[in-house]
Enzyme design. Structure first.
Site: not given
Ligand code: FRU
Length: 492
Positions: A45-48, A64, A107-108, A168-169
């Site tokens: 899985l890919l996210n941010d 991510q 995390y991000s 976060r982030d």
């Molecule tokens: C957003 C998020 C961020 C977090 C990351 C974890 O999609 O929830 O807030 O850092 O994804 O994968």
């Protein structure tokens, strides 16, 4: 899809046998939904998008990543470099959850340059024996040989007083000689906020406070903030969670948007207009911006959403990033246009001029699933104008324009299997000006529609059959005179 146990989700991919990883990669390679010119995960899985920067003559793009399946498990940063934001060289995981403070996920976060070196500031996600979350902000230096030296302890070890562990982030930006980090937060009353820190040496970070906006009750958490000045305006972007739908607005589970105005950094106040969504489609979240080689502000988002299942979950992979968009402000409004460099992917240009009327017309036989289509609306005397893309006997992705309401709708009801749970099968937006142009990017399993030269963007994942390649036009009544320009797009 089967439930994953906690142990499975927090398995380290370094400890997974090679043949299992190979099998996961093969599932992506053999997928009918594999994208061609979008960044998608090698497996899992890919996210941010994370750590976006143009540094030392090349772009660095990370995302991510949970390598072992289509679930949000133990997160890594997967890294690419690129010379042009169109072709990407993969480098594998660059940040790994390998210290006490990021044991449950890197995390991000974002990239910045300090003293001619590349650094990342990111959130370390850690869980204690009671599975309580601890968030801290960490810095890692990227050495010339792409190895990582993490600072020995967090630069921001805990949330400020009055805020929860949903902290976060960090997005780092620089003004004169000062570095600032803007961080997504939740106060103890469960309101989403952004807070600001500053530093001159990147080791010591001083808490300045939260940025005061008009949005005091606007969701329970604001993720992935970003701040920049563009053409004389300040833009604060963030992703609020917990916003109720309001007509055509806020229909996705979580939102990604911005406020535009003037930020007073010393007094931490922002005068601003209403919150606007960055995308009026279905699948857009956690965008991050950076400055490109030409000095333009470029935005890349995650073409997906948390807490939604996607058809490729069955194949153990999920999601992709959006194409990069260039941002500008014109007449006080934010415009988003696809980066010009994507034109390198064009081949086989075809053009056609003609009328659309109430009889359905197939533009021409077309075999292919990756293309850019520009539709110029030269005259429009219709009540409703329809474009069907990725159409076949079974499938059709419908773009509909209602002239009286000046309303553009994307309907994926017949696009094939749908992500779920998702409210409704269409998304609409009222345009600022009558429809004059659609610039549409189709990849194997996505559609990105840029409307009226940057006025709106509508993005969606779609999962049509392989033979769904048709392009059709029609109207409810009346006729429109249209120019079509189509390019096939080759692999990025
Ligand atoms: C957003 C998020 C961020 C977090 C990351 C974890 O999609 O929830 O807030 O850092 O994804 O994968």
């Amino acid at each position: 899809m089967r439930e994953w146990t906690r142990d499975e989700r927090y398995q380290r991919f370094e400890e997974v046998p090679q043949d299992k990883l190979e099998a996961l990669r093969a599932q992506v390679q053999h997928s009918n939904y594999k994208q061609v010119f979008h960044i998608q995960p090698e497996s899992g899985l890919l996210n941010d998008p994370n750590g976006l920067i143009y540094f030392n003559g090349e772009y660095h793009i990370s995302h991510q990543w949970f390598p072992l399946g289509a679930v949000h498990g133990l997160k890594y940063w997967y890294n690419y470099t690129s010379e042009d934001l169109v072709h990407f060289e993969p480098h594998g995981p660059i940040l790994k959850p390998d210290t006490k403070n990021d044991s449950h996920g890197v995390y991000s976060g974002s990239a910045f340059e300090y003293d001619n070196h590349l650094y990342y500031m990111y959130t370390g996600n850690a869980r204690d024996g009671e599975w309580q979350r601890h968030a801290s902000q960490l810095i890692a230096k990227v050495n010339q040989d792409k190895t990582i030296s993490k600072f020995p302890k967090p630069v921001i070890s805990q949330p400020p007083e009055g805020y929860t562990e949903h902290f976060r982030d960090p997005k780092v930006f620089k003004k004169e000689d000062t570095y600032y980090a803007i961080i997504g937060a939740q106060n103890i009353h469960q309101n989403g906020r952004v807070v600001l820190y500053r530093s001159t040496d990147i080791v010591h970070w001083q808490f300045m406070g939260e940025i005061e906006t008009k949005l005091t009750e606007f969701g329970y958490m604001w993720e992935c903030p970003d701040y920049f000045n563009l053409d004389g305006f300040d833009i604060l972007m963030f992703c609020p969670q917990g916003i109720e739908p309001d007509g055509d607005k806020f229909n996705n589970i979580y939102q990604a948007g911005y406020i535009i105005g003037q930020l007073d950094v010393d007094n931490l106040t922002m005068n601003h207009a209403d919150f606007n969504e960055l995308d009026n489609g279905f699948d857009f979240y956690a965008p991050q911006s950076f400055i490109d080689a030409q000095g333009q502000r470029v935005l890349i988002g995650w073409m997906g959403l948390p807490d939604v299942n996607y058809p490729t979950d069955e194949e153990n992979w999920a999601h992709c990033l959006t194409i990069p968009r260039v941002l500008s402000i014109e007449d006080g409004k934010l415009k988003q246009r696809p980066i010009k460099a994507l034109q390198q992917l064009r081949f086989n240009e075809e053009t056609a001029l003609g009328y659309a009327n109430k009889y359905t017309r197939q533009l021409h036989p077309y075999e292919g699933k990756q293309y850019e289509l520009i539709i110029d609306v030269l005259e429009n005397e219709t009540t409703e104008l329809y474009f069907e893309l990725r159409s076949s006997r079974r499938n059709s992705t419908l773009i509909k324009y209602n002239k009286r309401e000046q309303k553009l709708t994307l309907d994926r009801n017949e696009s094939g299997p749908l992500p779920n749970p998702v409210e409704g099968t269409s998304r609409s937006t009222i345009l600022d000006t009558p429809l004059s142009q659609l610039q549409i990017f189709i990849d194997t399993s996505s559609i990105e529609i840029f409307c009226n030269d940057g006025e709106r963007v509508m993005t969606a994942r779609i999962f049509p059959d392989e033979d769904a390649t048709g392009i059709k036009t029609s109207t409810e009544s009346g006729q429109a005179y249209l120019k079509f320009t189509k390019y096939e797009l080759k692999e990025g």
